[in-house]
Design an enzyme around this catalytic site. Structure first.
Site, PDB file in Angstrom:
ATOM      1  CG  HIS A   1      44.676  -4.239  -2.415  1.00  0.00           C
ATOM      2  ND1 HIS A   1      43.641  -4.334  -3.304  1.00  0.00           N
ATOM      3  CD2 HIS A   1      45.810  -4.368  -3.144  1.00  0.00           C
ATOM      4  CE1 HIS A   1      44.120  -4.500  -4.527  1.00  0.00           C
ATOM      5  NE2 HIS A   1      45.448  -4.540  -4.454  1.00  0.00           N
TER       6      HIS A   1
ATOM      7  CG  ASP B   1      40.420  -1.877  -2.807  1.00  0.00           C
ATOM      8  OD1 ASP B   1      41.468  -2.403  -2.379  1.00  0.00           O
ATOM      9  OD2 ASP B   1      40.412  -0.764  -3.372  1.00  0.00           O
TER      10      ASP B   1
ATOM     11  CG  ASP C   1      45.456  -6.101  -8.206  1.00  0.00           C
ATOM     12  OD1 ASP C   1      45.710  -5.995  -7.000  1.00  0.00           O
ATOM     13  OD2 ASP C   1      45.357  -5.128  -8.967  1.00  0.00           O
TER      14      ASP C   1
ATOM     15  CD  GLU D   1      46.417  -0.861  -4.340  1.00  0.00           C
ATOM     16  OE1 GLU D   1      47.449  -0.417  -4.857  1.00  0.00           O
ATOM     17  OE2 GLU D   1      45.480  -1.312  -5.020  1.00  0.00           O
ATOM     18  CD  GLU D   2      43.160  -2.042  -7.346  1.00  0.00           C
ATOM     19  OE1 GLU D   2      43.667  -1.123  -8.015  1.00  0.00           O
ATOM     20  OE2 GLU D   2      43.557  -3.218  -7.394  1.00  0.00           O
TER      21      GLU D   2
ATOM     22  CG  ASP E   1      52.076  -3.462  -0.910  1.00  0.00           C
ATOM     23  OD1 ASP E   1      51.112  -4.249  -0.817  1.00  0.00           O
ATOM     24  OD2 ASP E   1      51.952  -2.278  -1.271  1.00  0.00           O
TER      25      ASP E   1
ATOM     26  CG  HIS F   1      43.811  -3.265 -12.686  1.00  0.00           C
ATOM     27  ND1 HIS F   1      44.099  -1.964 -12.345  1.00  0.00           N
ATOM     28  CD2 HIS F   1      43.997  -3.977 -11.552  1.00  0.00           C
ATOM     29  CE1 HIS F   1      44.440  -1.909 -11.068  1.00  0.00           C
ATOM     30  NE2 HIS F   1      44.385  -3.112 -10.566  1.00  0.00           N
TER      31      HIS F   1
HETATM   32 ZN   LIG Z   1      46.597  -4.465  -6.200  1.00  0.00          ZN
END
Ligand SMILES: [Zn+2]
Ligand SMILES: *[C@@H]1O[C@H](CO)[C@@H](O)[C@H](O)[C@H]1NC(C)=O
Ligand SMILES: *[C@@H]1O[C@H](CO)[C@@H](O)[C@H](O)[C@H]1NC(C)=O
Length: 473
Positions: free
Chosen positions: A134, A136, A166, A200-201, A227, A433
């Site tokens: 992903h 984003d 990520d 996705e987030e 994934d 994150h």
């Molecule tokens: Zn992710």
């Protein structure tokens, strides 16, 4: 009873007891040291490795740095940086010219910002698969970062920035691997798709879901999906002596001691030192103790139960007025053995106050476990690739906390595997994150190597059967 007789009886009982204990210990040890080693199905020549010379490494680093600099932030389901998402499209077109001009790759933009690539294989009789990543990222306030989060600073062998792990390293690593394969003149036998979602987030409702709809409208069925997910962890699981690749069988397992985490611990048992190895190999006896230990850290707690986090709390408007209402938003990560309704029941009974109104903003029940046996093509392809790229680390099924875009793919395939091809140390985990997210250049090279070999390995037309030249090592 005479003293002598009593002593005799006690002696016999003690003997019997010791004999029983001896038997139990023997059984534990036998199981510990005879647990079958996960069989390595594929032996011998694997896929060709990517030759990453200085020029290739520089190109790769620049590609990631440039990607990190585009702040594709998802603030909420409604609020994303659409300027940045649009910019990202132009960026990958510029950086991966072969991918975008190949005669057998079709590129389409889905839902304005997501991407679907169809890579046509030479053998149309082979069932295709999909690789997901992903674009984003979660927001990153400037404070607390060693380098500004969208600067893509390179420092002491690391590239820093939001998305470095990520998931931009996967987006870039994957496209770069394909670019390198094309440079070499490679065309796959088996067709595959690359799906790059843009939200996705914040749920994947616009990106991944539209990609699924698109594939469904074409009648596509997938052999497997790969994934983001768990990684090669080094020193993350206490007591394990060397790095281990944790592979999630989408999405989560059953209660502790059942489902894939049982085989995770059993297959890992040989990586632990005595006496932990005995405990891991004998979950039938030790699972109550182990699950108690797992509860003590937040990251392993979710293996045992549904977790709870209050994410938003609002009440009051003025400091001198008592508010008449309070509102809290709570994020539950469901244990796979529980449904949304069951969790709601528990909450209702716990609060036990009719003034409190409960409503579900967004939810989904846990999904089934993906196959991970010797005949599961996707699992075996991944295992083979991971063994090759990460020098033979053991691969075990695991539990991934949190959900990703692949959950939207359950109607296209039963085999969804979530694995992020990086080697992480405990100090890196909290950066996802969090603050100072970074990837080492060494790890980034492995990401490219992983996709480069995965794509080639998937050209095999089936998993070899047991009696084909693959003797136990
Ligand atoms: Zn992710
Ligand atoms: C959105 O991205 C653009 C670059 O594409 C950037 O200039 C802008 O500051 C970003 N906006 C926010 C709110 O992050
Ligand atoms: C899968 O298909 C069923 C039946 O058509 C549907 O109800 C469900 O929402 C679909 N799931 C996803 C994730 O698309």
């Amino acid at each position: 009873m005479s003293r002598a007789v009593w002593r005799g009886t006690a002696g016999a009982l003690l003997g019997l007891f010791l004999f029983g204990v001896g038997l139990l210990i023997t059984a534990l040890l036998i199981r510990t040291y005879t647990l079958p080693k996960p069989r390595v199905i594929w032996q011998g020549e694997g896929a060709q490795e990517a030759k990453l010379g200085d020029r290739a490494i520089k190109q790769l680093k620049q590609a990631l740095i440039g990607a990190v600099r585009i702040p594709t932030v998802s603030f909420s389901e409604e609020e994303q940086n659409f300027t940045a998402l649009a910019e990202f499209k132009d960026y990958i077109k510029k950086v991966f010219p072969r991918v975008f001009s190949s005669s057998f790759i079709q590129h389409e933009v889905v839902a304005q910002y997501s991407h679907l690539f169809t890579v046509r294989g030479l053998d149309q009789s082979l069932m295709p698969y999909i690789i997901l990543a992903h674009l984003d990222v979660v927001p990153a306030p400037d404070e607390g970062w060693k380098f500004p989060p969208f600067s893509g600073e390179e420092h002491s062998g690391y590239i820093y920035g939001r998305g470095a792990l990520d998931d931009k390293s996967c987006v870039i690593g994957l496209l770069q691997a394909l670019e390198f394969l094309l440079e070499r003149g490679y065309q796959p036998q088996r067709s595959f798709y690359i799906g790059l979602g843009h939200d996705e987030e914040v749920s994947g409702h616009k990106g991944a879901m539209k990609i699924v709809e698109k594939l469904q409208s074409l009648g596509v069925k997938l052999l497997f999906a790969v994934d983001e997910g768990l990684a090669v962890v080094d020193g993350v699981i206490q007591g394990v002596k060397r790095p281990v690749a944790l592979l999630e069988n989408h999405p989560m397992p059953n209660m502790f001691g059942e489902g894939p985490e049982a085989s995770m611990f059993e297959q890992l048992s040989r990586e632990f030192s005595f006496p932990l190895n005995v405990m891991m190999a004998n979950l039938w006896l030790f699972s109550p103790i182990i699950s108690r230990v797992l509860q003590t850290t937040p990251s392993s707690n979710a293996i045992v139960r549904t977790t709870t986090a209050i994410t938003i709390f609002n009440s009051g408007l003025k400091s001198n007025v008592i508010p008449h209402m309070a509102r809290a938003t709570v994020n539950f990560r469901l244990h796979p053995a529980q449904t949304v309704d069951e969790v709601l029941d528990i909450i209702r009974n716990t609060i036990n106050d009719e003034r409190v109104e409960l409503s579900v903003l967004n939810s989904f029940d846990p999904l089934p476990i993906s196959p991970h046996d010797e005949s599961s093509f996707g699992y075996q392809i991944l295992q083979r690739t991971i063994h090759s790229v990460f020098s033979g680390v053991p691969v075990v099924p695991g539990i991934c906390i949190g959900n990703t875009d692949s959950r939207h793919f359950v109607n296209l395939t039963h085999s969804i595997y979530r694995f992020s091809p990086f080697q992480l140390r405990p100090e890196d985990l909290g950066r996802i994150h969090g603050l100072n997210e970074r990837i080492s250049v060494e790890s980034l090279k492995k990401v490219v190597q992983f996709y480069y070999q995965l794509i080639q390995n998937a050209d095999s037309n089936k998993v070899p059967t047991a009696d084909q030249d693959n003797h136990e090592l």
